[in-house]
Design a protein around this motif. Sequence first.
Motif, PDB file in Angstrom:
ATOM      1  N   ASN A  87       0.824  -1.208   0.000  1.00 19.75           N
ATOM      2  CA  ASN A  87       0.000   0.000   0.000  1.00 19.75           C
ATOM      3  C   ASN A  87       0.859   1.259   0.000  1.00 19.75           C
ATOM      4  O   ASN A  87       0.351   2.368  -0.149  1.00 19.75           O
ATOM      5  N   THR A  88       2.153   1.053   0.184  1.00 20.30           N
ATOM      6  CA  THR A  88       3.076   2.183   0.186  1.00 20.30           C
ATOM      7  C   THR A  88       3.118   2.871  -1.173  1.00 20.30           C
ATOM      8  O   THR A  88       3.129   4.098  -1.261  1.00 20.30           O
TER       9      THR A  88
ATOM     10  N   VAL B 139      -5.259   4.759  -9.364  1.00 18.67           N
ATOM     11  CA  VAL B 139      -4.866   3.676  -8.450  1.00 18.67           C
ATOM     12  C   VAL B 139      -5.716   2.454  -8.775  1.00 18.67           C
ATOM     13  O   VAL B 139      -6.948   2.530  -8.785  1.00 18.67           O
TER      14      VAL B 139
ATOM     15  N   PRO C 132       0.891   3.196  -3.731  1.00 20.41           N
ATOM     16  CA  PRO C 132      -0.170   4.176  -4.026  1.00 20.41           C
ATOM     17  C   PRO C 132      -0.033   5.453  -3.194  1.00 20.41           C
ATOM     18  O   PRO C 132      -0.296   6.546  -3.690  1.00 20.41           O
ATOM     19  N   ASN C 133       0.410   5.322  -1.939  1.00 16.76           N
ATOM     20  CA  ASN C 133       0.638   6.526  -1.119  1.00 16.76           C
ATOM     21  C   ASN C 133       1.731   7.391  -1.736  1.00 16.76           C
ATOM     22  O   ASN C 133       1.597   8.615  -1.848  1.00 16.76           O
ATOM     23  N   TRP C 134       2.792   6.755  -2.119  1.00 18.18           N
ATOM     24  CA  TRP C 134       3.926   7.467  -2.738  1.00 18.18           C
ATOM     25  C   TRP C 134       3.455   8.154  -4.023  1.00 18.18           C
ATOM     26  O   TRP C 134       3.764   9.324  -4.265  1.00 18.18           O
TER      27      TRP C 134
ATOM     28  N   ASN D 245       0.635   9.261  -4.678  1.00 16.24           N
ATOM     29  CA  ASN D 245      -0.174  10.434  -4.324  1.00 16.24           C
ATOM     30  C   ASN D 245       0.697  11.675  -4.172  1.00 16.24           C
ATOM     31  O   ASN D 245       0.299  12.765  -4.598  1.00 16.24           O
ATOM     32  N   ILE D 246       1.878  11.521  -3.571  1.00 14.58           N
ATOM     33  CA  ILE D 246       2.705  12.732  -3.415  1.00 14.58           C
ATOM     34  C   ILE D 246       3.325  13.127  -4.754  1.00 14.58           C
ATOM     35  O   ILE D 246       3.539  14.304  -5.017  1.00 14.58           O
TER      36      ILE D 246
END
Lengths: 383, 321
Positions: free
Chosen positions: A121-122, A140, A124-126, A128-129
Amino acid sequence: MGANVEILKTQAKLMKEYYKYFSKYSKGKEPDKKVAWVTAFTPVEILEALDISYYYPESYAAVIAASGKEQDFLETSQRDGLSLDCCSYSCCIQGSICNADGPRGTAPRPDVLIATNNQCNTLPNWWNILAERYDVPLIVLDYPGENVPREMAEKYVYNQHKKLIKQMEELSGNKLDMAILEEKISNSQKSVEAWEKIVELMPERQIEPTLLFDGISFLITSRCDEKTSRLYELLAEDYSENYPKRQEGKAKAFWLGYPLWYHENRYLKESLDSFEIVGSNYITWWSLSYEGDDVFKKLFSAYNFTFLNLSQQERTKRLVHLIEKSGAKCAITLHNKSCKCDFVSASEIKIPQAELDIDMIDRNYMDMDRAKEKIGILQDIVG
Amino acid sequence: MKILALSGIIPEHICDVDRFFAYAGDKKINHYCGYVADYICQVEQDDRYDGAVYPKSCDSCRVISSYLRSDDKFSYQFPSISGNDENAWDFLACVLKDYKSALENFYEIEISVADVENRIEIINKRAKELEKIYENLENISYFEYMTMIHQVLSLPLEEQVGAISSFEINDISQKDNSVFIVGSTLSQLNILQQIEDLGLNIVGDSLPESGRLISKEPVTLSDDVYKSIAKSMLSGKKSPSENDFHQMLELDMEEITSKKVVGVIFLTQKYCEPYNFYKSVYKKKLDELCIKYIEIEQKDTVEDIRADVVLETFAEMIVRN
């Protein structure tokens, strides 16, 4: 043309194609296609079929670490507000972007960002930035894995793939030709099959893990390219004909986890004199299984059931199978600070293990004395 | 049937679940957030609980099922859903039905549509009641408001609406120095009292048990009750683990500017990756708006976060300006 020359030429060609628009080589020329930045398990066959270029920031982070530049970038990234507790692939790339620097320069600016959660899940978070930084659309893709009944997951993923095609058609201005998509998937399947032949040689031939850790990069970045399967077939022939069979003597060990990208050998060669590495699970992660009677079923099967998206039971089953096939009697098991998802993959493996805390990018993370001590204990156990 | 739920992403529409807030767990997993590690501990060790329901929303959550593998306790993991469209609603509706069936099979019970509809009505009413209080946050003690929420959410759903009105929350005299709270579920409320004691007035938040909870659209009863629940669950303010930083930033910045907030307090758990990524872009947005920012990180759910010096300095900066 001799096999070795063809191997080198094919590798060079694939590399050149992938890196030609990186700032170091592009001479200021902009890509002639739309550009996507993707995570490692994105259904890139769709992008290939729509003639969209794609780049893998994670892979580039590995290249950066191999070039020895990662510490500067990790520091820059922290100054830019990203905690070093985050995955070091992301920190390394963040630093590279901020410094506009890297061993091959920087990747072309993305027109779209595509992240999948079939690995962790890292990512998709990355992404985002990255989307905030570049102000471009973020897509995503969710892959439920084994969490829900297969039929339910398949329908959900099918609809997401259909939507992705529509979005990418709009972005590229191209219309998807299903025959081309079929062909790209078929190329990927062939690349996987050819790569598997190499993986199978590892337990019997004296092949350094370094070769496979580096060699798999083409399966990641160019799996839909027909040259990739040809390259792997040639490599398999070369390994099979020119690499001697393994001798009895050293303890056979399995490398359970990521390569150490910053290490010149990608593994702790200097500390493993009395061991020989006869297998690794990392080199099987892209052995995607494109099963099914239509393109959407094939894509679902390949991308929903990636190793890190499987249940603990299924992961254990696969690891046990791989270890048995390799003939390994012990394992060097890595707990990677940057990959929580893989932290417990080996928790039910019943062979002696040296469990090492590592980071695949940050060379300063591992306590080498402690690692040596653990490897020494393993050596005492397996004799 | 007593189920411990992790995070605000878990629905309450199907059956009662206890939200996890804190537990003095002894399982410390390197690089995993203490919130997840303590949750795993409570499910394993606390005999009051016979079930666990949790999302696959971050890397620490993702592997919870690798730890919770006892057949004696109910265990269900909600998949991660990033979209908010017809496909996402249909998928989540199917997951909700699957969750209901899993509950029925494990506990040998029957959950009827009428049961679910009844719960929906209560949840909608609860949201309205909480929203009324939230709209008046600038005039009341935020510490008391959150204490009320934590106590109310620990009750069975049918008692919650009545309980809200029985709480008395005191007005405050301090109406300047408005601050906003961002973060994951609050496990220790004492930090809020410290903030108020320093003369700061908390006027809003995007915490799962407060700002995010009341931002969800009410569930509209329809032929497909599960799809209606799904639509509501995927509406409103999201968690960083739901992968829409852009929407989250927009909604928070809108609230922050409209409430004339001068400082933001980011309360996180060590090793919480979604928030670690989120805060890197959040801080940049606040810098653009010249709004002060402070981060307070808790290493696990029971750590007494007395951030006196840090908070005092932050408060001084705000009051001085």
